[in-house]
Design a protein around this motif. Structure first.
Motif, mmCIF file in Angstrom:
data_model
loop_
_atom_site.group_PDB
_atom_site.id
_atom_site.type_symbol
_atom_site.label_atom_id
_atom_site.label_comp_id
_atom_site.label_asym_id
_atom_site.label_seq_id
_atom_site.Cartn_x
_atom_site.Cartn_y
_atom_site.Cartn_z
ATOM 1 N N UNK A 99 -13.943 57.536 15.547
ATOM 2 C CA UNK A 99 -15.365 57.290 15.763
ATOM 3 C C UNK A 99 -15.771 55.910 15.255
ATOM 4 N N UNK A 100 -15.309 55.559 14.059
ATOM 5 C CA UNK A 100 -15.637 54.250 13.504
ATOM 6 C C UNK A 100 -15.036 53.124 14.345
ATOM 7 N N UNK A 101 -13.851 53.366 14.911
ATOM 8 C CA UNK A 101 -13.240 52.357 15.782
ATOM 9 C C UNK A 101 -14.079 52.147 17.036
ATOM 10 N N UNK A 102 -14.616 53.209 17.575
ATOM 11 C CA UNK A 102 -15.484 53.103 18.759
ATOM 12 C C UNK A 102 -16.761 52.334 18.433
ATOM 13 N N UNK A 103 -17.286 52.567 17.208
ATOM 14 C CA UNK A 103 -18.506 51.868 16.803
ATOM 15 C C UNK A 103 -18.242 50.371 16.654
ATOM 16 N N UNK A 104 -17.185 50.015 15.938
ATOM 17 C CA UNK A 104 -16.879 48.598 15.718
ATOM 18 C C UNK A 104 -16.462 47.894 17.008
ATOM 19 N N UNK A 105 -15.983 48.670 17.974
ATOM 20 C CA UNK A 105 -15.602 48.080 19.248
ATOM 21 C C UNK A 105 -16.737 47.977 20.243
ATOM 22 N N UNK A 106 -17.979 48.344 19.805
ATOM 23 C CA UNK A 106 -19.170 48.298 20.668
ATOM 24 C C UNK A 106 -18.961 49.076 21.959
#
Length: 361
Positions: free
Chosen positions: A130-137
């Motif tokens: 989830x955090x990877x999806x957030x940081x990847x916009x």
């Protein structure tokens, strides 16, 4: 200009050093008074961890202000390792939990309570994705705001777990005096309905060891109270099986034992055992209880709730079982204070929803 800035920076550093030192001393004193007045409370962990944080800041500022590399380098090294652990620790935790879950799966029953480590590893893996999806916009901003409560609640749970783990480990350091009138041994499930499990045997042996050492010191023999009723899949009460084991396998005289046969959970263990002990020794009794180390702090909380004035001593537990056991105990403690935690969760989720609605407006 540079000199003035250096002076101001030095003054600020000194102020932080003094303030952190004062706070650290205050929190240590608060912990000492609170802990020795009543060991069985979670707030003791708050004071102790606060002392560690304030003390760490004082140590860092003192080393930095001294300019002595022999002081500064070790402190910076420790701080760097802590920062690294915070940044990368979640991956190490996931790997460790998966490995431990495999060990528990091989050696223990495949029950839901024995899968807590695996479930936590899956949940943390989902958080990483989830955090990877957030940081990847990848996600739209409103959706990110809506689910912003997830990492906040994870952080809240982590702080509560760290606080519980700290004070639970400290509580296990307590060594009661050999002048007890009663030793309560808490029951656990019987194998095949009649047999003493390895975990339960360790509790009985720990209680009997204390009993024997007290006698060796020339003190009166304490009463061994075996506490545990009969479960739906058991052919006799746990207390009777425990008493039989102590008498037949460990050569404890039956006259030095008693059984509490009605309890079905830890709270009842404490309440019913306290009543039995009060009837035998009066209201000013001296007693301890025995369980596995990971369990004694929560058992102590429940003992306090029902008015049983006794501290716990821990029996040995296999290392591979401890992570899952501590997670289970933590979950049970969170349930004990569920109203507070549900209120906190409601506030955090509400704020996330409000942020999302404002973004859409």
């Amino acid at each position: 200009m540079g000199t003035k800035r250096d002076v101001k920076a030095g003054d600020s550093m000194e102020q932080v050093q003094v303030l952190s030192g004062v706070i650290a001393i205050g929190l240590l004193l608060l912990f000492g008074v609170s802990y020795f007045r009543e060991r069985r409370q979670l707030r003791n962990g708050v004071w102790l961890n606060g002392f560690f944080i304030a003390g760490g800041i004082w140590l860092l500022t003192s080393a930095w202000g001294s300019g002595n590399p022999w002081l500064l380098v070790p402190v910076l090294l420790v701080d760097g390792l802590l920062v690294l652990a915070l940044l990368l620790g979640i991956y190490g935790v996931i790997i460790f939990l998966l490995y431990n879950a495999h060990q528990v799966w091989r050696r223990e029953a495949h029950s839901l309570t024995n899968l807590l480590g695996l479930l936590l590893a899956i949940g943390l893996s989902g958080l990483v994705v989830w955090q990877a999806l957030i940081f990847g916009d990848v996600l739209p901003p409103p959706l990110m705001l809506l689910f912003s409560f997830v990492p906040v609640l994870v952080g809240y749970a982590f702080l509560n777990f760290w606080n519980y783990l700290t004070i639970s480990l400290v509580y296990q350091l307590h060594r009661p005096r050999y002048r007890q009138q009663a030793i309560v041994v808490l029951g656990a499930g019987l194998l095949n309905g009649t047999e003493i499990s390895g975990l339960l045997a360790s509790r009985i042996k720990r209680g009997v060891t204390f009993y024997q050492k007290q006698i060796e010191k020339g003190r009166p023999a304490p009463l061994l109270v075996f506490s545990g009723g009969q479960g739906p899949d058991e052919k006799l009460p746990e207390a009777l099986a425990m008493q039989r084991y102590a008498v037949e396998q460990l050569q404890v005289p039956e006259k030095d034992t008693a059984v509490e046969l009605q309890s079905t959970n830890t709270r009842q263990n404490m309440a019913f055992s306290a009543r039995l002990i009060q009837q035998r020794f009066g209201p000013r009794y001296r007693a301890i209880f025995v369980s596995n180390g990971y369990h004694i702090f929560r058992a102590g909380l429940l003992a306090r709730q029902v008015g049983f004035n006794a501290q716990g001593i821990g029996a040995h537990t296999a290392g591979y079982f401890l992570p899952n056991a501590f997670l289970r105990e933590f979950a049970a403690i969170m349930v004990l204070h569920k109203r507070l935690h549900l209120r906190v969760a409601a506030v955090v989720v509400s704020l996330a929803i409000i942020q999302c609605l404002l973004a859409l407006a």
